[in-house]
Design an enzyme around this catalytic site. Structure first.
Site, PDB file in Angstrom:
ATOM      1  N   SER A   1      -6.570   7.034  -0.356  1.00  0.00           N
ATOM      2  CA  SER A   1      -5.738   6.051  -1.066  1.00  0.00           C
ATOM      3  C   SER A   1      -6.317   4.644  -1.016  1.00  0.00           C
ATOM      4  CB  SER A   1      -4.319   6.065  -0.496  1.00  0.00           C
ATOM      5  OG  SER A   1      -4.358   5.896   0.907  1.00  0.00           O
TER       6      SER A   1
ATOM      7  N   ASP B   1       3.917  -0.448   5.987  1.00  0.00           N
ATOM      8  CA  ASP B   1       2.566  -0.096   5.557  1.00  0.00           C
ATOM      9  C   ASP B   1       1.623  -1.272   5.787  1.00  0.00           C
ATOM     10  OD1 ASP B   1       0.222   0.603   4.324  1.00  0.00           O
ATOM     11  OD2 ASP B   1       1.111   1.118   2.384  1.00  0.00           O
TER      12      ASP B   1
ATOM     13  N   HIS C   1      -2.560  -0.057   3.483  1.00  0.00           N
ATOM     14  CA  HIS C   1      -2.929  -0.334   2.089  1.00  0.00           C
ATOM     15  C   HIS C   1      -2.863  -1.832   1.833  1.00  0.00           C
ATOM     16  CE1 HIS C   1      -1.507   3.924   1.983  1.00  0.00           C
ATOM     17  NE2 HIS C   1      -2.685   4.031   1.385  1.00  0.00           N
TER      18      HIS C   1
END
Ligand SMILES: *[C@@H]1O[C@H](CO)[C@@H](O)[C@H](O)[C@H]1NC(C)=O
Ligand SMILES: *[C@@H]1O[C@H](CO)[C@@H](O)[C@H](O)[C@H]1NC(C)=O
Ligand SMILES: *[C@@H]1O[C@H](CO)[C@@H](O)[C@H](O)[C@H]1NC(C)=O
Length: 353
Positions: free
Chosen positions: A109, A332, A335
Site C-alpha cells: 500500500s 494510521d 501511510h
C-alpha cells in the site's frame, strides 16, 4: 557540488593571479551531483502541488482532509536538499518525457500511496486531458490517453510468490513468478517491507519456504533479505538497462513511538502538525534500511534507490493518524495523507528522469 578550490599563484611581488577551479561538472545547482535525499523541510505557501478537489480519485485511505483532518500546515512544506534545489514538478513536462511509455509501481500500500500521488500530480497538471482508470486482477491502470502513458500499480506485497498448496498458503522466498507482469514495462518502481513483520490473522501465508525447506516461520529480517535477493537476481537476469529504468522506493517509515523524535509523551503521530526541524532524525534509520542497501549493492544492473527514508522520517505530521481508513478507532501512522509526503518522492523521481 559547490566544492570550490582556490589556487593562488604569485608571479612576482606585483601580480597575483587567482585561479578558480570548479570541481565536478558544473554549477552548484547540478542535481546529478547533489544528494537530493539529504536536506530539510521548509515552509512554502506555493505547495501542495494539487488539492483534493482537483484529484477526484484519491482513495479514502489517503484523503485526510475529506476524513476530517482540520490542519493544513503539513501540506505547505517543500523538500529542500542541502546542496541544490529540486526542480518543481511539472506534470506536462513529465508526461511529454514519458510519452508512449508505461510506468509501474510494484509493491504494497505504500506503492499505492506513491502511485495515487503521481496520478494526482499528473492529472491536476493536465486536468482537461482524457484519462481512464481500469483494473485487471491485481493491476490498476491509469492511462493518460492523450499522451499514451500508462501509470500502473501491481499490488504484490512481498514481490516473491505465495503459492496455495495442500498444506496451506506457502510464501516461497525463491519464487518470483509474479514478475511476468513486469516484462515490457519501461519504468519499474519496486517496494516491499511493511508486510514482512505481519503476524496473526492478517498474515496471508501459513508456511514459508526457502529452497526445499518448508517452515512454519523464520527470522523475518532474514526472510525479507532472501526475498530481496531473489528480486535482485530477477533484475540482473531480465532488465535491459537501455530500455528499462528500475527504481526502488526505499523504506517508508512509520511513527508510532514519540521517543524516537524526542517527544516521549506523543501519542504516536496523532495531532502532529509540523515536521521534525533540521535534517536528521533522532531515532536513526529503521533496521530494514541496511538490509536493503546490502542487497542493492550486489545488483549489477543499474537500480536507482529513492532514498526517501530520512526525509519521510522527519514527517511525523504526514500520516493519516485518526483521519484514515479506520477512522478515529484505528491510528494510521504508516501511510501518508495526499496531498503530502509521497508527492515529494515523485517530485524527486521527476528530477531523476
Ligand atoms: C478527449 O476525448 C474526446 C473524445 O474521445 C475528444 O473529443 C477530446 O478531444 C479529447 N481531449 C483531448 C484534450 O484530447
Ligand atoms: C520507543 O522507543 C524507545 C527508544 O528506542 C524504546 O526504549 C521504547 O521501548 C519504545 N517504546 C515502545 C512502546 O515501543
Ligand atoms: C540514504 O540516505 C541516508 C541519509 O539520509 C544515508 O545515511 C544513507 O547512506 C543513504 N543510503 C544510500 C544507499 O545512499
Amino acid at each position: 557540488m559547490g566544492i570550490h578550490n582556490f589556487f593562488f599563484s604569485y608571479i612576482n611581488n606585483f601580480f597575483l593571479i587567482h585561479l578558480l577551479f570548479w570541481m565536478g561538472s558544473g554549477s552548484s545547482s547540478d542535481s546529478s551531483e547533489c544528494d537530493l535525499f539529504a536536506g530539510e523541510w521548509v515552509k512554502d505557501a506555493s505547495y501542495p502541488l494539487y488539492w483534493p478537489e482537483t484529484c477526484p480519485f484519491i482513495e479514502r485511505e489517503f484523503r485526510c482532509q475529506g476524513n476530517g483532518r482540520p490542519d493544513l500546515i503539513y501540506t505547505h512544506y517543500r523538500w529542500q536538499p542541502l546542496g541544490c534545489k529540486l526542480l518543481r514538478f511539472n506534470g506536462q513536462d513529465f508526461l511529454e518525457r514519458v510519452r508512449g511509455k508505461s510506468i509501474m509501481f510494484v509493491g504494497d500500500s505504500l506503492s499505492r500511496n506513491q502511485w495515487q500521488s503521481l496520478t494526482c500530480m499528473l492529472h491536476s497538471s493536465v486536468p482537461k486531458s482524457n484519462y481512464t482508470l481500469d483494473r485487471v486482477g491485481d493491476v490498476s491502470i491509469f492511462t493518460f490517453t492523450d499522451y499514451n502513458v500508462k501509470v500502473m500499480l501491481d499490488r504484490n506485497v512481498y514481490l516473491v510468490d505465495i503459492v496455495k498448496k495442500d498444506i496451506g498458503r506457502v510464501l516461497e522466498l525463491d519464487s518470483i513468478k509474479g514478475s511476468k507482469l513486469w516484462i515490457g514495462i519501461d519504468m519499474l518502481i519496486f517496494n516491499t517491507w511493511h508486510w514482512w513483520s505481519r503476524r496473526g490473522p492478517t498474515q496471508p501465508w501459513d508456511y514459508i519456504q526457502e529452497g526445499n525447506q518448508i517452515m512454519k516461520d523464520m527470522n523475518r529480517m532474514k526472510a525479507f533479505e532472501k526475498a530481496l535477493r531473489t528480486w535482485a537476481s530477477w533484475v540482473d537476469a531480465n532488465i535491459d538497462p537501455s530500455k528499462v529504468k528500475v527504481f526502488y522506493q526505499g523504506i517508508s517509515p512509520s511513527h508510532y513511538n514519540g521517543t524516537l523524535w524526542d517527544e516521549p509523551c506523543a501519542n504516536s503521530c496523532v495531532r502532529e502538525t509540523t515536521p521534525v526541524v533540521g535534517s536528521s532524525y533522532p531515532g536513526g534509520l529503521p533496521r530494514a534500511v541496511s538490509v536493503l542497501n546490502s542487497v542493492l549493492n550486489t545488483i549489477k544492473k543499474p537500480v536507482s534507490l529513492l532514498n526517501i527514508t530520512t526525509l519521510s522520517l522527519l514527517r511525523k505530521d504526514g500520516h493519516p493518524s485518526i483521519y484514515g481508513l479506520g477512522g478515529p478507532t484505528i491510528t494510521d501512522c504508516s501511510h501518508w495523507c495526499l496531498p503530502g509526503v509521497p508527492d515529494t518522492w515523485n517530485e524527486i523521481l521527476y528530477n531523476l528522469i
